[in-house]
Design a protein around this motif. Structure first.
Motif, PDB file in Angstrom:
ATOM      1  N   PHE A  36      33.471  49.685  -7.052  1.00 38.78           N
ATOM      2  CA  PHE A  36      33.019  49.784  -5.664  1.00 38.78           C
ATOM      3  C   PHE A  36      33.920  48.933  -4.765  1.00 38.78           C
ATOM      4  CE2 PHE A  36      29.435  51.010  -8.220  1.00 38.78           C
ATOM      5  CZ  PHE A  36      28.812  52.009  -7.476  1.00 38.78           C
ATOM      6  N   PRO A  37      33.768  49.042  -3.452  1.00 42.68           N
ATOM      7  CA  PRO A  37      34.595  48.222  -2.567  1.00 42.68           C
ATOM      8  C   PRO A  37      34.515  46.739  -2.907  1.00 42.68           C
ATOM      9  CG  PRO A  37      33.464  49.907  -1.300  1.00 42.68           C
ATOM     10  CD  PRO A  37      32.915  49.991  -2.692  1.00 42.68           C
ATOM     11  N   GLN A  38      35.639  46.054  -2.786  1.00 40.03           N
ATOM     12  CA  GLN A  38      35.730  44.646  -3.174  1.00 40.03           C
ATOM     13  C   GLN A  38      34.708  43.783  -2.457  1.00 40.03           C
ATOM     14  OE1 GLN A  38      37.021  42.011  -1.057  1.00 40.03           O
ATOM     15  NE2 GLN A  38      36.901  40.435  -2.672  1.00 40.03           N
ATOM     16  N   LYS A  39      34.352  44.159  -1.252  1.00 34.35           N
ATOM     17  CA  LYS A  39      33.412  43.358  -0.472  1.00 34.35           C
ATOM     18  C   LYS A  39      32.040  43.272  -1.134  1.00 34.35           C
ATOM     19  CE  LYS A  39      31.567  42.895   4.239  1.00 34.35           C
ATOM     20  NZ  LYS A  39      31.526  43.508   5.599  1.00 34.35           N
ATOM     21  N   LEU A  40      31.635  44.335  -1.825  1.00 32.98           N
ATOM     22  CA  LEU A  40      30.330  44.317  -2.484  1.00 32.98           C
ATOM     23  C   LEU A  40      30.292  43.257  -3.572  1.00 32.98           C
ATOM     24  CD1 LEU A  40      27.499  45.581  -3.042  1.00 32.98           C
ATOM     25  CD2 LEU A  40      28.646  47.071  -4.693  1.00 32.98           C
ATOM     26  N   GLY A  41      31.269  43.296  -4.481  1.00 33.69           N
ATOM     27  CA  GLY A  41      31.295  42.322  -5.562  1.00 33.69           C
ATOM     28  C   GLY A  41      31.440  40.902  -5.058  1.00 33.69           C
ATOM     29  N   ALA A  42      32.302  40.698  -4.055  1.00 33.33           N
ATOM     30  CA  ALA A  42      32.508  39.353  -3.508  1.00 33.33           C
ATOM     31  C   ALA A  42      31.224  38.822  -2.880  1.00 33.33           C
ATOM     32  CB  ALA A  42      33.640  39.378  -2.490  1.00 33.33           C
ATOM     33  N   SER A  43      30.490  39.711  -2.195  1.00 36.75           N
ATOM     34  CA  SER A  43      29.240  39.308  -1.567  1.00 36.75           C
ATOM     35  C   SER A  43      28.221  38.876  -2.609  1.00 36.75           C
ATOM     36  CB  SER A  43      28.693  40.460  -0.723  1.00 36.75           C
ATOM     37  OG  SER A  43      27.399  40.185  -0.246  1.00 36.75           O
ATOM     38  N   LEU A  44      28.122  39.635  -3.694  1.00 35.38           N
ATOM     39  CA  LEU A  44      27.165  39.307  -4.743  1.00 35.38           C
ATOM     40  C   LEU A  44      27.526  38.005  -5.447  1.00 35.38           C
ATOM     41  CD1 LEU A  44      26.682  42.898  -6.163  1.00 35.38           C
ATOM     42  CD2 LEU A  44      24.891  41.504  -5.089  1.00 35.38           C
ATOM     43  N   VAL A  45      28.816  37.799  -5.703  1.00 36.37           N
ATOM     44  CA  VAL A  45      29.246  36.534  -6.326  1.00 36.37           C
ATOM     45  C   VAL A  45      28.872  35.356  -5.442  1.00 36.37           C
ATOM     46  CG1 VAL A  45      31.247  35.150  -6.978  1.00 36.37           C
ATOM     47  CG2 VAL A  45      31.094  37.525  -7.715  1.00 36.37           C
ATOM     48  N   ALA A  46      29.151  35.460  -4.151  1.00 35.43           N
ATOM     49  CA  ALA A  46      28.843  34.366  -3.230  1.00 35.43           C
ATOM     50  C   ALA A  46      27.343  34.077  -3.195  1.00 35.43           C
ATOM     51  CB  ALA A  46      29.359  34.705  -1.836  1.00 35.43           C
ATOM     52  N   LYS A  47      26.532  35.114  -3.189  1.00 35.99           N
ATOM     53  CA  LYS A  47      25.074  34.913  -3.128  1.00 35.99           C
ATOM     54  C   LYS A  47      24.536  34.335  -4.429  1.00 35.99           C
ATOM     55  CE  LYS A  47      24.327  38.384   0.420  1.00 35.99           C
ATOM     56  NZ  LYS A  47      23.740  39.664   0.818  1.00 35.99           N
ATOM     57  N   LEU A  48      25.041  34.810  -5.555  1.00 39.45           N
ATOM     58  CA  LEU A  48      24.603  34.267  -6.831  1.00 39.45           C
ATOM     59  C   LEU A  48      24.975  32.795  -6.953  1.00 39.45           C
ATOM     60  CD1 LEU A  48      25.500  37.282  -9.143  1.00 39.45           C
ATOM     61  CD2 LEU A  48      23.209  36.321  -8.852  1.00 39.45           C
ATOM     62  N   ARG A  49      26.173  32.459  -6.550  1.00 37.66           N
ATOM     63  CA  ARG A  49      26.589  31.054  -6.635  1.00 37.66           C
ATOM     64  C   ARG A  49      25.783  30.188  -5.680  1.00 37.66           C
ATOM     65  NH1 ARG A  49      33.070  32.397  -7.532  1.00 37.66           N
ATOM     66  NH2 ARG A  49      32.889  32.553  -9.825  1.00 37.66           N
ATOM     67  N   ALA A  50      25.414  30.729  -4.532  1.00 37.14           N
ATOM     68  CA  ALA A  50      24.540  29.988  -3.617  1.00 37.14           C
ATOM     69  C   ALA A  50      23.158  29.781  -4.233  1.00 37.14           C
ATOM     70  CB  ALA A  50      24.421  30.735  -2.294  1.00 37.14           C
ATOM     71  N   MET A  51      22.773  30.671  -5.146  1.00 37.37           N
ATOM     72  CA  MET A  51      21.503  30.541  -5.871  1.00 37.37           C
ATOM     73  C   MET A  51      21.662  29.692  -7.133  1.00 37.37           C
ATOM     74  SD  MET A  51      20.376  34.569  -5.453  1.00 37.37           S
ATOM     75  CE  MET A  51      18.733  34.476  -6.187  1.00 37.37           C
ATOM     76  N   LYS A  52      22.826  29.054  -7.283  1.00 35.95           N
ATOM     77  CA  LYS A  52      23.147  28.148  -8.397  1.00 35.95           C
ATOM     78  C   LYS A  52      23.403  28.876  -9.708  1.00 35.95           C
ATOM     79  CE  LYS A  52      22.440  24.869  -5.438  1.00 35.95           C
ATOM     80  NZ  LYS A  52      23.608  24.291  -4.728  1.00 35.95           N
ATOM     81  N   VAL A  53      23.708  30.167  -9.653  1.00 39.68           N
ATOM     82  CA  VAL A  53      24.107  30.901 -10.856  1.00 39.68           C
ATOM     83  C   VAL A  53      25.595  30.655 -11.105  1.00 39.68           C
ATOM     84  CG1 VAL A  53      24.390  33.183 -11.909  1.00 39.68           C
ATOM     85  CG2 VAL A  53      22.349  32.669 -10.552  1.00 39.68           C
ATOM     86  N   ASP A  54      25.945  30.314 -12.324  1.00 36.95           N
ATOM     87  CA  ASP A  54      27.344  30.121 -12.711  1.00 36.95           C
ATOM     88  C   ASP A  54      27.930  31.486 -13.051  1.00 36.95           C
ATOM     89  OD1 ASP A  54      29.778  29.136 -13.566  1.00 36.95           O
ATOM     90  OD2 ASP A  54      29.023  28.498 -15.538  1.00 36.95           O
ATOM     91  N   VAL A  55      28.689  32.051 -12.133  1.00 37.88           N
ATOM     92  CA  VAL A  55      29.293  33.362 -12.337  1.00 37.88           C
ATOM     93  C   VAL A  55      30.676  33.165 -12.959  1.00 37.88           C
ATOM     94  CG1 VAL A  55      30.011  35.525 -11.274  1.00 37.88           C
ATOM     95  CG2 VAL A  55      28.044  34.276 -10.349  1.00 37.88           C
ATOM     96  N   ILE A  56      30.852  33.676 -14.172  1.00 43.41           N
ATOM     97  CA  ILE A  56      32.100  33.513 -14.912  1.00 43.41           C
ATOM     98  C   ILE A  56      32.760  34.885 -15.021  1.00 43.41           C
ATOM     99  CG2 ILE A  56      33.139  32.799 -17.090  1.00 43.41           C
ATOM    100  CD1 ILE A  56      30.641  31.024 -17.517  1.00 43.41           C
ATOM    101  N   LEU A  57      33.923  35.044 -14.405  1.00 38.04           N
ATOM    102  CA  LEU A  57      34.597  36.337 -14.347  1.00 38.04           C
ATOM    103  C   LEU A  57      35.845  36.341 -15.232  1.00 38.04           C
ATOM    104  CD1 LEU A  57      34.382  36.900 -10.485  1.00 38.04           C
ATOM    105  CD2 LEU A  57      32.889  37.882 -12.248  1.00 38.04           C
TER     106      LEU A  57
END
Length: 376
Positions: free
Chosen positions: A176-197
Protein backbone atom coordinates in the motif's frame (compact mmCIF):
# COMPACT_ATOMS: atom_id res chain seq x y z
CA UNK A 1 -40.72 -15.78 -21.57
CA UNK A 2 -40.95 -17.50 -18.17
CA UNK A 3 -38.15 -16.87 -15.71
CA UNK A 4 -36.72 -20.31 -14.87
CA UNK A 5 -33.79 -19.07 -12.80
CA UNK A 6 -35.34 -20.18 -9.49
CA UNK A 7 -34.92 -23.78 -10.68
CA UNK A 8 -31.16 -23.39 -11.15
CA UNK A 9 -29.29 -24.68 -8.11
CA UNK A 10 -26.04 -23.16 -6.81
CA UNK A 11 -24.07 -24.94 -4.08
CA UNK A 12 -21.63 -22.77 -2.12
CA UNK A 13 -19.00 -24.57 -0.06
CA UNK A 14 -17.78 -22.42 2.82
CA UNK A 15 -19.77 -20.11 5.05
CA UNK A 16 -17.24 -17.32 5.43
CA UNK A 17 -17.50 -13.80 4.06
CA UNK A 18 -17.80 -14.79 0.39
CA UNK A 19 -20.09 -17.74 1.07
CA UNK A 20 -22.60 -15.93 3.26
CA UNK A 21 -22.77 -12.75 1.22
CA UNK A 22 -23.03 -14.62 -2.09
CA UNK A 23 -25.76 -16.89 -0.73
CA UNK A 24 -27.72 -13.85 0.44
CA UNK A 25 -27.22 -12.13 -2.92
CA UNK A 26 -28.52 -15.16 -4.86
CA UNK A 27 -31.32 -16.35 -2.58
CA UNK A 28 -34.76 -15.41 -3.77
CA UNK A 29 -33.59 -15.52 -7.39
CA UNK A 30 -31.80 -18.86 -7.61
CA UNK A 31 -32.02 -22.02 -5.54
CA UNK A 32 -29.07 -21.84 -3.10
CA UNK A 33 -27.47 -24.28 -0.68
CA UNK A 34 -24.73 -23.05 1.64
CA UNK A 35 -22.53 -25.84 3.02
CA UNK A 36 -20.41 -25.15 6.09
CA UNK A 37 -18.75 -27.49 8.59
CA UNK A 38 -18.76 -25.03 11.50
CA UNK A 39 -21.87 -24.30 13.54
CA UNK A 40 -21.16 -20.57 13.67
CA UNK A 41 -19.75 -17.85 11.43
CA UNK A 42 -16.37 -16.60 12.68
CA UNK A 43 -16.03 -12.84 12.29
CA UNK A 44 -12.24 -12.64 11.99
CA UNK A 45 -11.47 -8.97 12.85
CA UNK A 46 -13.46 -9.24 16.07
CA UNK A 47 -11.60 -12.43 17.00
CA UNK A 48 -8.41 -10.38 17.23
CA UNK A 49 -9.99 -8.10 19.82
CA UNK A 50 -11.56 -11.10 21.56
CA UNK A 51 -8.08 -12.28 22.53
CA UNK A 52 -7.82 -9.10 24.62
CA UNK A 53 -11.49 -8.56 25.48
CA UNK A 54 -13.34 -11.90 25.88
CA UNK A 55 -16.71 -10.11 25.99
CA UNK A 56 -16.34 -9.79 22.20
CA UNK A 57 -16.11 -13.55 21.61
CA UNK A 58 -19.76 -14.56 21.52
CA UNK A 59 -20.59 -11.54 19.38
CA UNK A 60 -17.93 -12.63 16.89
CA UNK A 61 -19.26 -16.21 16.69
CA UNK A 62 -22.57 -15.77 14.89
CA UNK A 63 -25.01 -18.70 14.44
CA UNK A 64 -26.10 -19.67 10.93
CA UNK A 65 -29.64 -20.65 11.91
CA UNK A 66 -31.22 -17.48 10.49
CA UNK A 67 -28.75 -16.78 7.71
CA UNK A 68 -30.80 -17.96 4.73
CA UNK A 69 -34.57 -17.57 5.02
CA UNK A 70 -34.85 -18.15 1.25
CA UNK A 71 -32.17 -20.79 0.87
CA UNK A 72 -30.86 -23.94 2.53
CA UNK A 73 -28.03 -24.09 5.07
CA UNK A 74 -26.36 -27.48 5.48
CA UNK A 75 -24.10 -28.01 8.49
CA UNK A 76 -21.76 -30.65 7.08
CA UNK A 77 -18.25 -31.42 5.90
CA UNK A 78 -17.83 -31.39 2.13
CA UNK A 79 -15.53 -34.18 0.97
CA UNK A 80 -15.60 -33.88 -2.79
CA UNK A 81 -16.92 -31.95 -5.76
CA UNK A 82 -17.52 -32.73 -9.41
CA UNK A 83 -19.55 -31.30 -12.25
CA UNK A 84 -22.79 -32.62 -10.72
CA UNK A 85 -22.50 -31.29 -7.18
CA UNK A 86 -20.94 -31.73 -3.75
CA UNK A 87 -20.31 -34.95 -1.80
CA UNK A 88 -20.67 -34.79 2.00
CA UNK A 89 -18.94 -36.74 4.76
CA UNK A 90 -22.12 -38.64 5.63
CA UNK A 91 -22.21 -40.14 2.13
CA UNK A 92 -24.95 -37.88 0.78
CA UNK A 93 -24.68 -35.74 -2.34
CA UNK A 94 -26.03 -32.26 -3.04
CA UNK A 95 -26.79 -31.83 -6.72
CA UNK A 96 -25.95 -28.45 -8.20
CA UNK A 97 -25.79 -26.78 -11.58
CA UNK A 98 -22.97 -24.50 -10.43
CA UNK A 99 -20.58 -24.82 -7.48
CA UNK A 100 -18.63 -22.08 -5.71
CA UNK A 101 -15.63 -22.90 -3.55
CA UNK A 102 -15.24 -20.31 -0.80
CA UNK A 103 -13.45 -22.34 1.86
CA UNK A 104 -11.12 -19.53 2.91
CA UNK A 105 -8.14 -19.72 5.24
CA UNK A 106 -7.18 -19.98 8.88
CA UNK A 107 -4.43 -18.59 11.08
CA UNK A 108 -3.58 -18.91 14.78
CA UNK A 109 -6.12 -21.22 16.53
CA UNK A 110 -7.51 -18.34 18.60
CA UNK A 111 -8.40 -16.39 15.43
CA UNK A 112 -10.16 -19.09 13.42
CA UNK A 113 -10.53 -22.84 13.64
CA UNK A 114 -8.83 -24.80 10.88
CA UNK A 115 -11.40 -27.59 11.29
CA UNK A 116 -14.65 -25.77 12.09
CA UNK A 117 -14.44 -26.75 15.77
CA UNK A 118 -16.16 -23.82 17.51
CA UNK A 119 -15.82 -25.34 20.98
CA UNK A 120 -12.09 -25.67 20.40
CA UNK A 121 -11.99 -22.07 19.17
CA UNK A 122 -13.62 -20.88 22.39
CA UNK A 123 -11.09 -22.85 24.43
CA UNK A 124 -8.19 -21.44 22.39
CA UNK A 125 -9.47 -17.91 22.88
CA UNK A 126 -9.66 -18.40 26.66
CA UNK A 127 -6.14 -19.83 26.77
CA UNK A 128 -4.62 -17.03 24.71
CA UNK A 129 -6.50 -14.35 26.64
CA UNK A 130 -5.14 -15.72 29.92
CA UNK A 131 -1.64 -15.86 28.46
CA UNK A 132 -1.88 -12.22 27.36
CA UNK A 133 -3.12 -11.16 30.80
CA UNK A 134 -0.35 -13.09 32.56
CA UNK A 135 2.49 -11.95 30.27
CA UNK A 136 4.58 -8.86 30.91
CA UNK A 137 6.50 -9.04 27.62
CA UNK A 138 4.72 -10.06 24.41
CA UNK A 139 6.37 -10.59 21.02
CA UNK A 140 4.11 -10.67 17.95
CA UNK A 141 5.81 -12.17 14.90
CA UNK A 142 4.28 -11.01 11.65
CA UNK A 143 2.96 -7.54 10.93
CA UNK A 144 0.13 -8.12 8.51
CA UNK A 145 -3.36 -7.06 9.49
CA UNK A 146 -3.64 -9.70 12.24
CA UNK A 147 -0.32 -8.93 13.92
CA UNK A 148 -0.60 -5.17 13.61
CA UNK A 149 -4.17 -5.02 14.88
CA UNK A 150 -3.38 -7.36 17.77
CA UNK A 151 -0.43 -5.18 18.82
CA UNK A 152 -2.74 -2.16 18.79
CA UNK A 153 -5.46 -3.96 20.75
CA UNK A 154 -3.06 -5.06 23.49
CA UNK A 155 -1.35 -1.67 23.72
CA UNK A 156 -4.71 0.09 23.88
CA UNK A 157 -6.36 -2.15 26.49
CA UNK A 158 -3.28 -3.11 28.51
CA UNK A 159 -0.75 -0.27 28.30
CA UNK A 160 1.35 -1.82 31.07
CA UNK A 161 2.45 -4.63 28.75
CA UNK A 162 5.72 -4.50 26.80
CA UNK A 163 4.73 -5.35 23.23
CA UNK A 164 7.09 -5.98 20.30
CA UNK A 165 5.83 -6.26 16.71
CA UNK A 166 8.34 -7.89 14.37
CA UNK A 167 8.16 -7.76 10.57
CA UNK A 168 10.52 -9.20 7.97
CA UNK A 169 9.55 -6.33 5.66
CA UNK A 170 11.19 -2.92 5.87
CA UNK A 171 7.79 -1.22 6.18
CA UNK A 172 4.31 -2.08 7.38
CA UNK A 173 1.83 -2.94 4.60
CA UNK A 174 4.40 -2.56 1.80
CA UNK A 175 1.77 -3.26 -0.86
CA UNK A 176 0.00 0.00 0.00
CA UNK A 177 1.10 3.64 -0.16
CA UNK A 178 4.11 4.34 2.05
CA UNK A 179 2.15 6.86 4.08
CA UNK A 180 -0.14 4.16 5.47
CA UNK A 181 2.67 2.03 6.89
CA UNK A 182 4.57 5.05 8.20
CA UNK A 183 1.44 6.33 9.93
CA UNK A 184 0.82 2.99 11.63
CA UNK A 185 4.44 2.69 12.78
CA UNK A 186 4.33 6.18 14.29
CA UNK A 187 1.06 5.46 16.12
CA UNK A 188 2.21 2.10 17.43
CA UNK A 189 5.43 3.58 18.73
CA UNK A 190 3.46 6.38 20.38
CA UNK A 191 1.51 3.58 22.09
CA UNK A 192 4.88 2.21 23.33
CA UNK A 193 4.91 -0.76 20.93
CA UNK A 194 8.44 -1.71 19.86
CA UNK A 195 8.09 -2.00 16.08
CA UNK A 196 11.00 -3.98 14.64
CA UNK A 197 11.24 -3.86 10.83
CA UNK A 198 13.39 -5.80 8.38
CA UNK A 199 14.09 -8.68 10.79
CA UNK A 200 13.25 -12.33 10.31
CA UNK A 201 12.45 -14.37 13.40
CA UNK A 202 13.64 -17.94 13.89
CA UNK A 203 12.82 -20.77 16.33
CA UNK A 204 9.16 -19.79 16.61
CA UNK A 205 6.64 -21.91 18.54
CA UNK A 206 3.95 -23.50 16.38
CA UNK A 207 1.22 -21.41 18.00
CA UNK A 208 -1.09 -24.31 18.82
CA UNK A 209 -0.82 -23.36 22.50
CA UNK A 210 0.48 -20.18 24.11
CA UNK A 211 4.16 -20.20 25.04
CA UNK A 212 7.06 -17.85 25.59
CA UNK A 213 10.80 -18.04 25.14
CA UNK A 214 13.63 -16.41 23.26
CA UNK A 215 13.20 -15.27 19.66
CA UNK A 216 16.31 -15.10 17.52
CA UNK A 217 16.28 -12.35 14.91
CA UNK A 218 18.15 -12.34 11.62
CA UNK A 219 20.42 -9.52 12.81
CA UNK A 220 21.70 -11.75 15.61
CA UNK A 221 19.68 -9.94 18.23
CA UNK A 222 17.62 -12.04 20.60
CA UNK A 223 14.32 -11.09 22.19
CA UNK A 224 12.92 -12.68 25.33
CA UNK A 225 9.16 -12.78 25.76
CA UNK A 226 6.71 -14.31 28.21
CA UNK A 227 4.39 -14.87 25.25
CA UNK A 228 5.22 -15.29 21.57
CA UNK A 229 2.35 -14.84 19.12
CA UNK A 230 3.20 -16.20 15.63
CA UNK A 231 0.84 -14.15 13.45
CA UNK A 232 2.25 -15.65 10.26
CA UNK A 233 1.59 -18.63 8.07
CA UNK A 234 -1.97 -18.34 6.78
CA UNK A 235 -3.29 -21.81 6.01
CA UNK A 236 -5.43 -22.04 2.87
CA UNK A 237 -8.29 -24.54 2.89
CA UNK A 238 -7.90 -25.79 -0.67
CA UNK A 239 -8.24 -29.53 -0.10
CA UNK A 240 -11.44 -29.86 -2.14
CA UNK A 241 -10.00 -28.00 -5.11
CA UNK A 242 -6.90 -30.19 -5.09
CA UNK A 243 -9.11 -33.11 -6.15
CA UNK A 244 -10.03 -31.36 -9.42
CA UNK A 245 -8.27 -31.73 -12.75
CA UNK A 246 -6.32 -28.79 -14.12
CA UNK A 247 -5.73 -26.98 -10.82
CA UNK A 248 -2.54 -24.91 -10.53
CA UNK A 249 -1.11 -22.84 -7.68
CA UNK A 250 0.21 -19.29 -7.63
CA UNK A 251 3.38 -18.15 -5.82
CA UNK A 252 1.49 -17.96 -2.51
CA UNK A 253 -0.21 -21.35 -3.02
CA UNK A 254 -3.60 -19.83 -3.90
CA UNK A 255 -5.61 -21.39 -6.72
CA UNK A 256 -4.95 -19.75 -10.06
CA UNK A 257 -8.26 -18.88 -11.69
CA UNK A 258 -9.18 -17.87 -15.21
CA UNK A 259 -10.89 -14.58 -15.99
CA UNK A 260 -14.20 -15.95 -14.71
CA UNK A 261 -12.89 -17.28 -11.37
CA UNK A 262 -12.69 -20.91 -12.50
CA UNK A 263 -9.76 -22.83 -10.95
CA UNK A 264 -10.01 -26.12 -12.87
CA UNK A 265 -11.11 -27.72 -16.10
CA UNK A 266 -14.71 -27.90 -14.86
CA UNK A 267 -16.64 -25.01 -16.43
CA UNK A 268 -19.26 -24.83 -13.66
CA UNK A 269 -16.93 -24.70 -10.64
CA UNK A 270 -15.78 -21.33 -9.35
CA UNK A 271 -13.44 -20.20 -6.55
CA UNK A 272 -13.49 -16.92 -4.66
CA UNK A 273 -12.10 -15.29 -1.55
CA UNK A 274 -8.78 -16.14 0.09
CA UNK A 275 -8.22 -19.38 -1.82
CA UNK A 276 -8.49 -17.73 -5.25
CA UNK A 277 -5.50 -16.12 -6.94
CA UNK A 278 -7.54 -13.69 -9.02
CA UNK A 279 -5.50 -10.52 -8.49
CA UNK A 280 -7.05 -9.45 -5.18
CA UNK A 281 -5.27 -9.49 -1.84
CA UNK A 282 -6.54 -11.83 0.88
CA UNK A 283 -8.76 -9.26 2.61
CA UNK A 284 -12.41 -8.98 3.55
CA UNK A 285 -12.54 -5.90 1.33
CA UNK A 286 -12.08 -8.15 -1.70
CA UNK A 287 -15.49 -9.67 -0.96
CA UNK A 288 -17.21 -6.38 -1.70
CA UNK A 289 -15.95 -6.62 -5.29
CA UNK A 290 -15.99 -10.35 -5.91
CA UNK A 291 -19.48 -11.15 -4.60
CA UNK A 292 -21.48 -8.72 -6.78
CA UNK A 293 -19.53 -9.79 -9.86
CA UNK A 294 -19.97 -13.49 -9.14
CA UNK A 295 -23.67 -13.09 -8.29
CA UNK A 296 -24.26 -11.29 -11.59
CA UNK A 297 -22.37 -14.01 -13.49
CA UNK A 298 -24.32 -16.86 -11.88
CA UNK A 299 -27.65 -15.16 -12.53
CA UNK A 300 -26.68 -14.60 -16.15
CA UNK A 301 -25.75 -18.27 -16.51
CA UNK A 302 -29.08 -19.26 -14.97
CA UNK A 303 -30.78 -17.20 -17.67
CA UNK A 304 -29.06 -19.25 -20.36
CA UNK A 305 -26.10 -16.99 -21.11
CA UNK A 306 -22.60 -18.43 -21.47
CA UNK A 307 -19.78 -17.65 -19.05
CA UNK A 308 -17.53 -16.30 -21.79
CA UNK A 309 -20.22 -13.84 -22.89
CA UNK A 310 -19.83 -12.05 -19.53
CA UNK A 311 -17.09 -9.51 -18.80
CA UNK A 312 -14.16 -11.18 -17.01
CA UNK A 313 -13.43 -10.26 -13.41
CA UNK A 314 -11.16 -7.27 -12.80
CA UNK A 315 -9.54 -7.10 -9.35
CA UNK A 316 -9.18 -4.06 -7.18
CA UNK A 317 -6.58 -1.60 -8.46
CA UNK A 318 -5.90 0.16 -5.18
CA UNK A 319 -8.00 -1.75 -2.70
CA UNK A 320 -9.05 0.05 0.46
CA UNK A 321 -7.91 -1.19 3.86
CA UNK A 322 -8.80 -0.22 7.44
CA UNK A 323 -6.31 -1.00 10.20
CA UNK A 324 -7.58 -0.17 13.70
CA UNK A 325 -5.17 -0.06 16.63
CA UNK A 326 -7.81 -0.59 19.28
CA UNK A 327 -11.17 1.22 19.25
CA UNK A 328 -9.88 4.80 19.00
CA UNK A 329 -6.76 4.78 16.84
CA UNK A 330 -5.65 3.49 13.48
CA UNK A 331 -5.02 4.37 9.87
CA UNK A 332 -6.84 3.55 6.64
CA UNK A 333 -6.26 3.77 2.93
CA UNK A 334 -9.44 4.59 1.02
CA UNK A 335 -9.06 4.81 -2.74
CA UNK A 336 -6.65 7.75 -3.00
CA UNK A 337 -5.98 8.94 0.54
CA UNK A 338 -4.54 7.72 3.82
CA UNK A 339 -6.86 8.67 6.66
CA UNK A 340 -6.43 8.60 10.40
CA UNK A 341 -7.94 7.85 13.77
CA UNK A 342 -11.43 9.33 13.44
CA UNK A 343 -12.30 7.67 10.13
CA UNK A 344 -10.75 4.34 11.11
CA UNK A 345 -12.53 4.30 14.47
CA UNK A 346 -15.85 5.38 12.99
CA UNK A 347 -15.78 2.88 10.11
CA UNK A 348 -14.23 -0.15 11.82
CA UNK A 349 -12.31 0.32 15.06
CA UNK A 350 -15.18 0.89 17.46
CA UNK A 351 -17.57 -1.83 16.27
CA UNK A 352 -15.37 -3.98 13.98
CA UNK A 353 -18.40 -4.49 11.71
CA UNK A 354 -19.98 -6.79 14.31
CA UNK A 355 -23.36 -5.10 13.89
CA UNK A 356 -23.18 -5.48 10.10
CA UNK A 357 -22.46 -9.19 10.15
CA UNK A 358 -24.94 -10.03 12.89
CA UNK A 359 -27.59 -8.29 10.79
CA UNK A 360 -26.42 -10.10 7.64
CA UNK A 361 -26.88 -13.45 9.38
CA UNK A 362 -30.27 -12.48 10.80
CA UNK A 363 -29.18 -12.18 14.42
CA UNK A 364 -30.16 -9.55 16.98
CA UNK A 365 -27.87 -6.65 17.68
CA UNK A 366 -25.52 -7.53 20.53
CA UNK A 367 -25.02 -5.60 23.73
CA UNK A 368 -21.98 -3.29 23.85
CA UNK A 369 -18.71 -5.07 24.54
CA UNK A 370 -16.42 -4.08 27.41
CA UNK A 371 -14.20 -2.28 24.91
CA UNK A 372 -17.14 -0.25 23.59
CA UNK A 373 -18.29 0.62 27.12
CA UNK A 374 -14.80 1.85 27.94
CA UNK A 375 -14.87 4.16 24.91
CA UNK A 376 -18.20 5.72 25.88
Amino acid sequence: MADNRAGVHVAIVGGGYVGVELAKALSGTLSVTLIERAEAFTHAPAMIRAMVDPSVLEQALIPYDRALPSGQFVHAEATGIDATGVALADGSHIAADNIVLATGSSNLPAFKSATGDIAGLRAANAAWHKAIVDASRIAIIGAGAVGTELAGEIASAMPDKTVSLISSDDALFPGFPQKLGASLVAKLRAMKVDVILGERAANLPDGTTPSGGEVMLSSGRSLKADLIVPAVGVRLDTGLADLLAGVTRGPDERLVTDGWMRPSSLPNVFAAGDIADNGDLMTIVAVSRQVPWLAKLLKAMASGQTVEAQPPYTPWGKAPILVPLGPKRGSSFLMIATLGDWVTSKMKGRDLFITKYRKLLGQAQAAPTQTERNVE
